[in-house]
Scaffold this active site. Structure first.
Site, PDB file in Angstrom:
ATOM      1  N   LYS A 271      52.457  48.445  31.097  1.00 56.87           N
ATOM      2  CA  LYS A 271      52.485  49.469  32.057  1.00 56.87           C
ATOM      3  C   LYS A 271      52.358  49.118  33.627  1.00 56.87           C
ATOM      4  O   LYS A 271      51.505  48.182  33.744  1.00 56.87           O
ATOM      5  CB  LYS A 271      51.268  50.414  32.163  1.00 56.87           C
ATOM      6  CG  LYS A 271      51.119  51.673  33.027  1.00 56.87           C
ATOM      7  CD  LYS A 271      49.934  52.557  32.938  1.00 56.87           C
ATOM      8  CE  LYS A 271      49.693  53.438  33.966  1.00 56.87           C
ATOM      9  NZ  LYS A 271      48.331  54.411  33.642  1.00 56.87           N
ATOM     10  N   ASP A 276      48.386  54.527  41.399  1.00 52.85           N
ATOM     11  CA  ASP A 276      48.331  55.635  40.997  1.00 52.85           C
ATOM     12  C   ASP A 276      47.693  56.545  41.684  1.00 52.85           C
ATOM     13  O   ASP A 276      46.299  56.721  41.573  1.00 52.85           O
ATOM     14  CB  ASP A 276      47.759  55.660  39.373  1.00 52.85           C
ATOM     15  CG  ASP A 276      47.729  56.784  38.497  1.00 52.85           C
ATOM     16  OD1 ASP A 276      48.548  57.927  38.875  1.00 52.85           O
ATOM     17  OD2 ASP A 276      47.070  56.731  37.346  1.00 52.85           O
ATOM     18  N   LYS A 283      44.362  62.475  42.287  1.00 49.40           N
ATOM     19  CA  LYS A 283      43.079  62.091  41.782  1.00 49.40           C
ATOM     20  C   LYS A 283      42.034  62.311  42.998  1.00 49.40           C
ATOM     21  O   LYS A 283      42.483  62.277  44.222  1.00 49.40           O
ATOM     22  CB  LYS A 283      43.121  60.568  41.590  1.00 49.40           C
ATOM     23  CG  LYS A 283      43.848  60.185  40.257  1.00 49.40           C
ATOM     24  CD  LYS A 283      43.705  58.631  40.204  1.00 49.40           C
ATOM     25  CE  LYS A 283      44.440  58.184  38.929  1.00 49.40           C
ATOM     26  NZ  LYS A 283      43.754  58.711  37.653  1.00 49.40           N
ATOM     27  N   ASP A 353      49.317  62.969  36.329  1.00 51.46           N
ATOM     28  CA  ASP A 353      48.306  62.072  36.332  1.00 51.46           C
ATOM     29  C   ASP A 353      48.469  61.178  34.894  1.00 51.46           C
ATOM     30  O   ASP A 353      48.002  60.252  34.907  1.00 51.46           O
ATOM     31  CB  ASP A 353      46.781  62.512  36.771  1.00 51.46           C
ATOM     32  CG  ASP A 353      45.889  61.152  37.039  1.00 51.46           C
ATOM     33  OD1 ASP A 353      46.769  60.035  37.325  1.00 51.46           O
ATOM     34  OD2 ASP A 353      44.790  61.284  37.451  1.00 51.46           O
ATOM     35  N   GLU A 355      50.708  59.766  33.713  1.00 56.72           N
ATOM     36  CA  GLU A 355      52.108  59.128  34.033  1.00 56.72           C
ATOM     37  C   GLU A 355      52.418  58.010  33.249  1.00 56.72           C
ATOM     38  O   GLU A 355      53.532  57.429  32.903  1.00 56.72           O
ATOM     39  CB  GLU A 355      52.339  58.955  35.645  1.00 56.72           C
ATOM     40  CG  GLU A 355      51.794  57.381  35.963  1.00 56.72           C
ATOM     41  CD  GLU A 355      50.307  57.479  35.754  1.00 56.72           C
ATOM     42  OE1 GLU A 355      49.439  58.406  35.528  1.00 56.72           O
ATOM     43  OE2 GLU A 355      49.782  56.120  35.695  1.00 56.72           O
ATOM     44  N   ARG A 357      51.959  57.166  30.173  1.00 55.07           N
ATOM     45  CA  ARG A 357      52.733  57.312  28.786  1.00 55.07           C
ATOM     46  C   ARG A 357      54.182  57.687  29.257  1.00 55.07           C
ATOM     47  O   ARG A 357      55.026  57.388  28.173  1.00 55.07           O
ATOM     48  CB  ARG A 357      52.060  58.374  28.098  1.00 55.07           C
ATOM     49  CG  ARG A 357      51.888  59.515  28.836  1.00 55.07           C
ATOM     50  CD  ARG A 357      50.768  60.675  28.214  1.00 55.07           C
ATOM     51  NE  ARG A 357      49.338  60.007  28.581  1.00 55.07           N
ATOM     52  CZ  ARG A 357      48.408  60.633  28.193  1.00 55.07           C
ATOM     53  NH1 ARG A 357      48.535  61.629  27.531  1.00 55.07           N
ATOM     54  NH2 ARG A 357      47.180  60.102  28.932  1.00 55.07           N
TER      55      ARG A 357
HETATM   56  N1  BES Z   1      45.655  55.209  35.216  1.00 50.78           N
HETATM   57  C1  BES Z   1      45.036  56.221  34.723  1.00 50.78           C
HETATM   58  C2  BES Z   1      43.852  55.703  33.788  1.00 50.78           C
HETATM   59  C3  BES Z   1      42.726  54.912  34.364  1.00 50.78           C
HETATM   60  C4  BES Z   1      41.590  55.626  34.747  1.00 50.78           C
HETATM   61  C5  BES Z   1      42.960  53.705  34.561  1.00 50.78           C
HETATM   62  C6  BES Z   1      40.549  54.904  35.254  1.00 50.78           C
HETATM   63  C7  BES Z   1      41.726  52.738  35.009  1.00 50.78           C
HETATM   64  C8  BES Z   1      40.629  53.587  35.400  1.00 50.78           C
HETATM   65  C9  BES Z   1      46.011  57.261  33.990  1.00 50.78           C
HETATM   66  O1  BES Z   1      47.288  57.111  34.616  1.00 50.78           O
HETATM   67  C10 BES Z   1      45.624  58.499  33.958  1.00 50.78           C
HETATM   68  O2  BES Z   1      45.168  59.032  35.298  1.00 50.78           O
HETATM   69  N2  BES Z   1      45.054  58.985  33.034  1.00 50.78           N
HETATM   70  C11 BES Z   1      44.130  60.503  32.963  1.00 50.78           C
HETATM   71  C12 BES Z   1      44.937  60.981  31.958  1.00 50.78           C
HETATM   72  C13 BES Z   1      44.653  62.435  31.639  1.00 50.78           C
HETATM   73  C14 BES Z   1      45.135  63.243  33.144  1.00 50.78           C
HETATM   74  C15 BES Z   1      45.037  63.012  30.488  1.00 50.78           C
HETATM   75  C16 BES Z   1      42.809  60.181  32.766  1.00 50.78           C
HETATM   76  O3  BES Z   1      42.423  59.341  32.092  1.00 50.78           O
HETATM   77  O4  BES Z   1      42.252  61.004  33.631  1.00 50.78           O
HETATM   78 ZN    ZN Z   2      47.762  55.449  35.652  1.00 53.56          ZN
HETATM   79 MN    MN Z   3      47.377  58.458  36.286  1.00 55.43          MN
END
Ligand code: BES
Ligand code: ZN
Ligand code: MN
Length: 509
Positions: A271, A276, A283, A353, A355, A357
């Site tokens: 990835k 992000d 966020k 968020d 993203e 995947r």
């Molecule tokens: N990049 C984040 C995941 C992440 C969170 C990495 C904290 C490192 C530390 C990912 O893109 C994300 O935002 N995932 C969301 C998914 C949700 C919206 C289903 C998450 O984990 O909150």
């Molecule tokens: Zn992310």
């Molecule tokens: Mn994200």
């Protein structure tokens, strides 16, 4: 950094400082340690007798011997013999060199007693033990000072590391073990640097440039798909995530032809979200700066490809990094929008968020369709849920092929990039049902790491695949001797180990 290997009498060694390890409670000075004690004028023996140093894990005592040929000795604790592991050896190597670095020493040596002095079962595989010490020593010295403009002369850096054994017969083995450790450490340095740089420096364009540079250095074919190429191919995921950005996306392809001509490649996918924000599903502000590490999987891919090229791994391997940032703007994708993946599946984006995947689905589909990969390994800082479930110690491991999962878990134990499996049962797929498209991109609050992996599995077409969620492990606030604060370089060692000993997997498992 200058890295050397010597074998023979310690009296012939020219170094400012020597680090030597001790098991807890084992203060015996035999063989090379007796030689070291002699050079120290008996000081080591006196200090050990005093009881100030007991050899507890990560304990360090630095002795000053200004009148002797070696000016400092760092006694490093390795902990109890019964608890010894390769990772304890990495910690030992790391603690020794980094403690000397902190004192301003520029030229250090690390003693690795020869096979005849190995005291535990671990010593049965002496090259692995020697490699672990060298990995730890070299990895602990990483730091990045590119952005400091003041007091640069106060920054401390080791310039030369010598690994020394007293056993001249073990020299060739030590040379090859240190050689591998060095390739890993240098490759992980590339990975860590890419992750450490902020997102205004490491854009998708810069990631592609670095991949091209590294590819030239080590002899990898590197191709970059531009936005227009992705439009032609229909990579709706990468393009959708990139839609809110002014930075163009890049799809990085690095090819290592180490295997037979015509042998299906192994795809290694990372990835590459260079920042992000969450997009329109933005966020919270607190801690958002950390989201520069959302390309750690991509950076690991580049490090892995560098390492396997340098090591001459005899397999065909293709590294893929879909790279873009995830920005909110007037052109960004919005919740409810529907994207079409590279292999023609539709995805209802209920949260912008989620993203990672979306870019990975195109890369996995590319690995299946275009590369006809024999197996796929993907690495991603994919879910916050993984950080909650496993913390900073374990990589989340999920896959559609149990033998492949078992293998990668074993590689994790050996290399210290440890993983833990989560279930990928069919039942979880229910959570991805969409009322309007083939699937939605989130599964709700429960089992977030698993539903993310279920989503990815919809693009593997039964190709043996393992997914590594490195959200908790790619960055650390809790340092280990060989893993300073910041980017860890996980899972470069784990995946290089897997590829170095690759055996075909059946897709019936
Ligand atoms: N990049 C984040 C995941 C992440 C969170 C990495 C904290 C490192 C530390 C990912 O893109 C994300 O935002 N995932 C969301 C998914 C949700 C919206 C289903 C998450 O984990 O909150
Ligand atoms: Zn992310
Ligand atoms: Mn994200």
């Amino acid at each position: 950094m200058n890295v050397q290997v010597t074998a023979g009498k310690l009296a012939d060694l020219k170094t400012e400082a020597l680090a030597l390890g001790f098991l807890e409670g084992d203060m015996e000075l035999a063989g090379p340690k007796a030689e070291a004690d002699e050079i120290s004028g008996g000081l080591i023996a006196k200090v050990l007798a005093s009881g100030d140093f007991k050899g507890k894990a990560n304990q360090v005592l630095v002795l000053h011997t200004p009148d002797k040929a070696i000016k400092r000795f760092a006694l490093v604790g390795l902990g109890k013999a019964a608890d010894l592991s390769l990772d304890k050896m990495r910690n030992g190597g790391g603690k020794g060199t980094s403690s000397l670095r902190d004192l301003g020493v520029k030229d250090v040596a690390v003693l690795i007693p020869g096979p005849s002095h190995a005291k535990t079962d671990l010593g049965k595989d002496w090259p692995a033990l020697a490699q672990a010490v060298a990995e730890g020593a070299l990895l602990s010295l990483w730091s990045m000072h590119d952005y400091r403009t003041k007091e640069r002369d106060e920054l401390k850096a080791v310039e030369s590391v010598t690994f020394v054994t007293e056993d001249a017969g073990a020299k060739a083995q030590l040379e090859s073990a240190v050689g591998v450790a060095r390739v890993l450490a240098e490759s992980i340095t590339e990975t860590r640097n890419l992750v450490m740089h902020p997102s205004n420096v490491v854009t998708a364009t810069r990631m592609a440039e670095e991949a091209v540079r590294i590819g030239k250095e080590v002899g990898l074919e590197v191709t970059i798909l531009e936005k227009a190429d992705m439009e032609k191919l229909g990579m709706g995921g990468v393009l959708g995530v990139n839609q809110g950005s002014v930075e163009p996306p890049k799809f990085i392809i690095m090819t290592h032809n180490g295997g037979e001509k015509g042998e299906a490649p192994i795809a290694v996918i990372g990835k590459g979200i260079t920042f992000d924000t969450g997009g329109i599903s933005i966020k919270p502000g607190e801690g958002m700066e950390k989201m520069k590490y959302d390309m750690a999987g991509g950076a690991a891919t580049i490090g892995i490809m560098r390492a396997i090229a340098k090591l001459g791994v005899k397999r065909n391997v293709v590294g893929l990094v879909p790279a873009t940032d995830n920005m909110p703007s007037g052109t960004a994708i919005k919740p409810g929008d529907i994207l079409t993946s590279y292999n023609g599946q539709t995805v209802e984006v209920l949260n912008t968020d989620a993203e990672g995947r979306l870019v990975l689905m195109d890369a996995i589909a590319y690995a299946v369709k275009d590369l006809k990969a024999q197996a796929i390994i993907d690495m991603a800082t994919l879910t916050g849920a993984c950080v909650i479930a496993l913390g900073m110690e374990a990589i989340g491991v999920l896959g559609n092929n149990q033998p492949l999962v078992d293998r990668i878990l074993a590689c994790g134990e050996k290399t210290g990039d440890r993983g833990w499996q989560l279930p990928l049962w069919k039942e979880y797929n229910e959570l991805l049902k969409s009322d309007i498209a083939d699937m939605k991109n989130i599964g709700g609050r429960e089992a977030g790491t698993i539903t993310a992996a279920c989503f990815l599995n919809r693009f593997t077409d039964n190709t043996p695949w393992v997914h590594l969620d490195i959200a908790g492990t790619a960055w650390t606030e809790r340092e280990k001797p060989y893993r300073p604060k910041g980017p860890t370089g996980v899972p470069v060692r784990m995946v290089v180990e897997l590829l170095s000993n690759w055996e075909p997997v059946s897709n019936k498992a």
